[in-house]
Design an enzyme around this catalytic site. Structure first.
Site, PDB file in Angstrom:
ATOM      1  CB  ILE A 155      66.934  -5.568  19.608  1.00 31.66           C
ATOM      2  CG1 ILE A 155      65.893  -4.755  20.397  1.00 31.66           C
ATOM      3  CG2 ILE A 155      66.268  -6.703  18.838  1.00 31.66           C
ATOM      4  CD1 ILE A 155      64.920  -3.961  19.545  1.00 31.66           C
ATOM      5  CG  ASP A 174      76.833  -1.742  15.957  1.00 33.44           C
ATOM      6  OD1 ASP A 174      77.300  -0.590  16.017  1.00 33.44           O
ATOM      7  OD2 ASP A 174      75.771  -2.071  16.497  1.00 33.44           O
ATOM      8  CB  CYS A 205      71.071  -0.889  12.416  1.00 31.48           C
ATOM      9  SG  CYS A 205      70.450  -1.117  10.751  1.00 31.48           S
ATOM     10  N   PRO A 206      69.097   1.107  13.835  1.00 27.51           N
ATOM     11  CG  PRO A 206      69.960   3.074  14.759  1.00 27.51           C
ATOM     12  CD  PRO A 206      70.279   1.623  14.531  1.00 27.51           C
ATOM     13  CB  THR A 232      62.183  -7.326  13.780  1.00 28.16           C
ATOM     14  OG1 THR A 232      63.553  -7.370  14.207  1.00 28.16           O
ATOM     15  CG2 THR A 232      61.715  -8.719  13.418  1.00 28.16           C
ATOM     16  CB  SER A 233      65.156  -2.692  12.450  1.00 26.94           C
ATOM     17  OG  SER A 233      65.918  -2.705  13.617  1.00 26.94           O
ATOM     18  NE  ARG A 234      61.050   2.572  13.684  1.00 30.57           N
ATOM     19  CZ  ARG A 234      60.748   1.849  14.751  1.00 30.57           C
ATOM     20  NH1 ARG A 234      60.627   0.531  14.630  1.00 30.57           N
ATOM     21  NH2 ARG A 234      60.546   2.411  15.924  1.00 30.57           N
ATOM     22  CG  HIS A 295      55.653  -2.037  13.875  1.00 33.38           C
ATOM     23  ND1 HIS A 295      56.209  -0.954  13.221  1.00 33.38           N
ATOM     24  CD2 HIS A 295      56.362  -2.160  15.017  1.00 33.38           C
ATOM     25  CE1 HIS A 295      57.190  -0.451  13.950  1.00 33.38           C
ATOM     26  NE2 HIS A 295      57.302  -1.165  15.045  1.00 33.38           N
TER      27      HIS A 295
HETATM   28  P1  NAI Z   1      70.033   0.281  20.121  1.00 37.26           P
HETATM   29  O1  NAI Z   1      70.163   1.761  19.980  1.00 37.26           O
HETATM   30  O2  NAI Z   1      70.271  -0.366  21.445  1.00 37.26           O
HETATM   31  O3  NAI Z   1      70.996  -0.453  19.063  1.00 37.26           O
HETATM   32  C1  NAI Z   1      71.110  -0.063  17.728  1.00 37.26           C
HETATM   33  C2  NAI Z   1      72.487  -0.514  17.263  1.00 37.26           C
HETATM   34  O4  NAI Z   1      72.580  -0.221  15.863  1.00 37.26           O
HETATM   35  C3  NAI Z   1      73.643   0.213  17.954  1.00 37.26           C
HETATM   36  O5  NAI Z   1      74.602  -0.705  18.434  1.00 37.26           O
HETATM   37  C4  NAI Z   1      74.222   1.094  16.852  1.00 37.26           C
HETATM   38  O6  NAI Z   1      75.624   1.299  16.983  1.00 37.26           O
HETATM   39  C5  NAI Z   1      73.890   0.264  15.635  1.00 37.26           C
HETATM   40  N1  NAI Z   1      73.971   1.013  14.374  1.00 37.26           N
HETATM   41  C6  NAI Z   1      73.837   2.343  14.160  1.00 37.26           C
HETATM   42  N2  NAI Z   1      74.070   2.631  12.861  1.00 37.26           N
HETATM   43  C7  NAI Z   1      74.347   1.452  12.254  1.00 37.26           C
HETATM   44  C8  NAI Z   1      74.699   1.095  10.925  1.00 37.26           C
HETATM   45  N3  NAI Z   1      74.830   2.020   9.963  1.00 37.26           N
HETATM   46  N4  NAI Z   1      74.922  -0.205  10.644  1.00 37.26           N
HETATM   47  C9  NAI Z   1      74.847  -1.160  11.612  1.00 37.26           C
HETATM   48  N5  NAI Z   1      74.544  -0.870  12.907  1.00 37.26           N
HETATM   49  C10 NAI Z   1      74.286   0.414  13.220  1.00 37.26           C
HETATM   50  O7  NAI Z   1      68.575  -0.057  19.559  1.00 37.26           O
HETATM   51  P2  NAI Z   1      67.688  -1.334  19.875  1.00 37.26           P
HETATM   52  O8  NAI Z   1      66.914  -1.116  21.127  1.00 37.26           O
HETATM   53  O9  NAI Z   1      68.517  -2.563  19.743  1.00 37.26           O
HETATM   54  O10 NAI Z   1      66.647  -1.277  18.670  1.00 37.26           O
HETATM   55  C11 NAI Z   1      67.063  -1.445  17.317  1.00 37.26           C
HETATM   56  C12 NAI Z   1      65.939  -1.018  16.404  1.00 37.26           C
HETATM   57  O11 NAI Z   1      64.854  -1.929  16.540  1.00 37.26           O
HETATM   58  C13 NAI Z   1      65.308   0.344  16.758  1.00 37.26           C
HETATM   59  O12 NAI Z   1      66.029   1.402  16.175  1.00 37.26           O
HETATM   60  C14 NAI Z   1      63.940   0.240  16.160  1.00 37.26           C
HETATM   61  O13 NAI Z   1      63.976   0.748  14.851  1.00 37.26           O
HETATM   62  C15 NAI Z   1      63.678  -1.270  16.108  1.00 37.26           C
HETATM   63  N6  NAI Z   1      62.559  -1.675  16.972  1.00 37.26           N
HETATM   64  C16 NAI Z   1      61.514  -2.358  16.395  1.00 37.26           C
HETATM   65  C17 NAI Z   1      60.430  -2.765  17.158  1.00 37.26           C
HETATM   66  C18 NAI Z   1      59.295  -3.548  16.570  1.00 37.26           C
HETATM   67  O14 NAI Z   1      58.242  -3.708  17.225  1.00 37.26           O
HETATM   68  N7  NAI Z   1      59.400  -4.084  15.364  1.00 37.26           N
HETATM   69  C19 NAI Z   1      60.357  -2.422  18.579  1.00 37.26           C
HETATM   70  C20 NAI Z   1      61.546  -1.765  19.112  1.00 37.26           C
HETATM   71  C21 NAI Z   1      62.585  -1.389  18.301  1.00 37.26           C
END
Ligand code: NAI
Length: 335
Positions: A155, A174, A205-206, A232-234, A295
């Site tokens: 994302i 990251d 980030c997650p 928009t993450s958590r 959400h």
């Molecule tokens: P992804 O797993 O592809 O990317 C997450 C990135 O965060 C990775 O590059 C990882 O290295 C990085 N990361 C891990 N720990 C970190 C830290 N301490 N500081 C900075 N970066 C860090 O995940 P994706 O698909 O990009 O999704 C990201 C988040 O978006 C998900 O974990 C989820 O919580 C949230 N999400 C929210 C949605 C919504 O409807 N609001 C829908 C889908 C996802």
């Protein structure tokens, strides 16, 4: 495979039933969220299918495992709501939908930025009441601003691509920087530098033990005064009480949230006829320049199709003993 589908909304049923054609899993749609009280609804089901606000703590998992559940199919990318260590100890497999539409979430984050900046939500109401005054609607050009991206996974990369199109300078933090972002011109920096230089900070980030309240009082003391914060993450990435204080002093001037740390008692339900019991959330709603969506960042037709298709493929792969590429393990939390 006989699967109890928790937190079913009408749209979940439509998309899952369409994806299940030709697979013929026996999907039993249940409206309640999975909680300790509703766990018995899934007893004897070998598989359950859950969403982000279902509760999968050790106690719930242990009850499910005892009654025969072996597969947990998440209809989400995030898995912070699952006790993965307990699931593993109980011999349960957890599968997720790693990527359904990074565009949906990244575009929603941009939508929040544009609305907050140009006050589109306020203009909408004003114009409907015949008020065409512009006072209070002053925005700023995004062109030339500095954007701080925390987390440049699927994302975060799409978000960076879009913001590059606006002519913004892109900073990111990251622990695992990626070349795709570097090629876009993203400059990886440490968090203090990102906080100090960014006009807009967006979280991608997650939620893990490391990132819980990553935006806390300490972080907020380091941000550029008047920053815009987008999450928009958590929800639990942001300490809500601290951000409210920072808004009161003007340190944070704009806040765009699609997630909230105590959202499971609020989001995805129509509570318009009830009194909101969460005082922090109620306080947020009183602040100007706060825009909250419930959400919905993931909520596009494209994303729902992908979520349903991958969920059904995950269940089929598990049932047929195929390799499980979407498996989440306790080890992954550290990754
Ligand atoms: P992804 O797993 O592809 O990317 C997450 C990135 O965060 C990775 O590059 C990882 O290295 C990085 N990361 C891990 N720990 C970190 C830290 N301490 N500081 C900075 N970066 C860090 O995940 P994706 O698909 O990009 O999704 C990201 C988040 O978006 C998900 O974990 C989820 O919580 C949230 N999400 C929210 C949605 C919504 O409807 N609001 C829908 C889908 C996802």
């Amino acid at each position: 495979m006989r699967t109890a589908v928790f937190s079913t909304k009408p749209y979940d049923k439509i998309f899952l039933e369409a994806a299940n054609q030709g697979h013929d899993h026996e999907l039993v749609f249940l409206e309640p969220r999975l909680t300790p009280e509703t766990t018995p609804l899934a007893f004897s089901f070998p598989a359950i299918c859950v969403f982000v606000n279902d509760r999968l703590d050790a106690a719930v998992l242990s009850d499910l495992a005892r009654e025969g559940t072996r597969l947990i199919a998440l209809r989400s990318a995030g898995f912070n709501h699952v006790d993965l260590v307990a699931a593993e100890e109980l011999g349960m497999t957890v599968l997720r939908v790693p990527a359904y539409s990074p565009y949906a979430v990244a575009e929603h984050a941009v939508g929040l930025i544009l609305s907050l900046n140009r006050k589109i939500h306020r203009s909408y109401n004003r114009v409907r009441e015949g008020n065409f005054a512009l006072d209070g609607l002053l925005g700023f050009d995004l062109y030339g601003t500095t954007i701080g991206i925390i987390g440049t996974g699927r994302i975060g990369i799409v978000f960076a691509q879009i913001m590059k199109g606006f002519g913004c300078r892109l900073l990111a933090f990251d622990p695992y920087p990626n070349q795709e972002c570097r090629d876009l011109g993203v400059e990886y920096v440490d968090l203090p530098s990102l906080y100090a230089q960014s006009d807009i900070i967006s979280l991608h980030c997650p939620l893990t033990p490391d990132t819980y309240h990553i935006i806390d009082e300490r972080a907020l003391a380091q941000v550029k005064p008047g920053v815009m914060l987008i999450n928009t993450s958590r929800g639990a990435l942001v300490d809500t009480a601290a951000v409210i204080e920072a808004m009161k002093t003007g340190q944070v001037r704009y806040l765009g949230l699609d997630v909230y740390e105590e959202e499971e008692d609020l989001f995805f339900e129509d509570l318009s006829g009830t009194v909101i019991q969460d005082d922090l959330f109620a306080r947020l709603l009183t602040l100007p320049n706060v825009l909250i969506t419930g959400h919905q960042a993931f909520f596009t037709r494209n994303a729902l199709q992908r979520i349903a298709a991958t969920t059904i493929e995950n269940i089929t792969a598990f049932e047929q003993g195929h390799p499980l590429e979407n498996r989440v393990t306790a080890e992954r939390i550290k990754a």
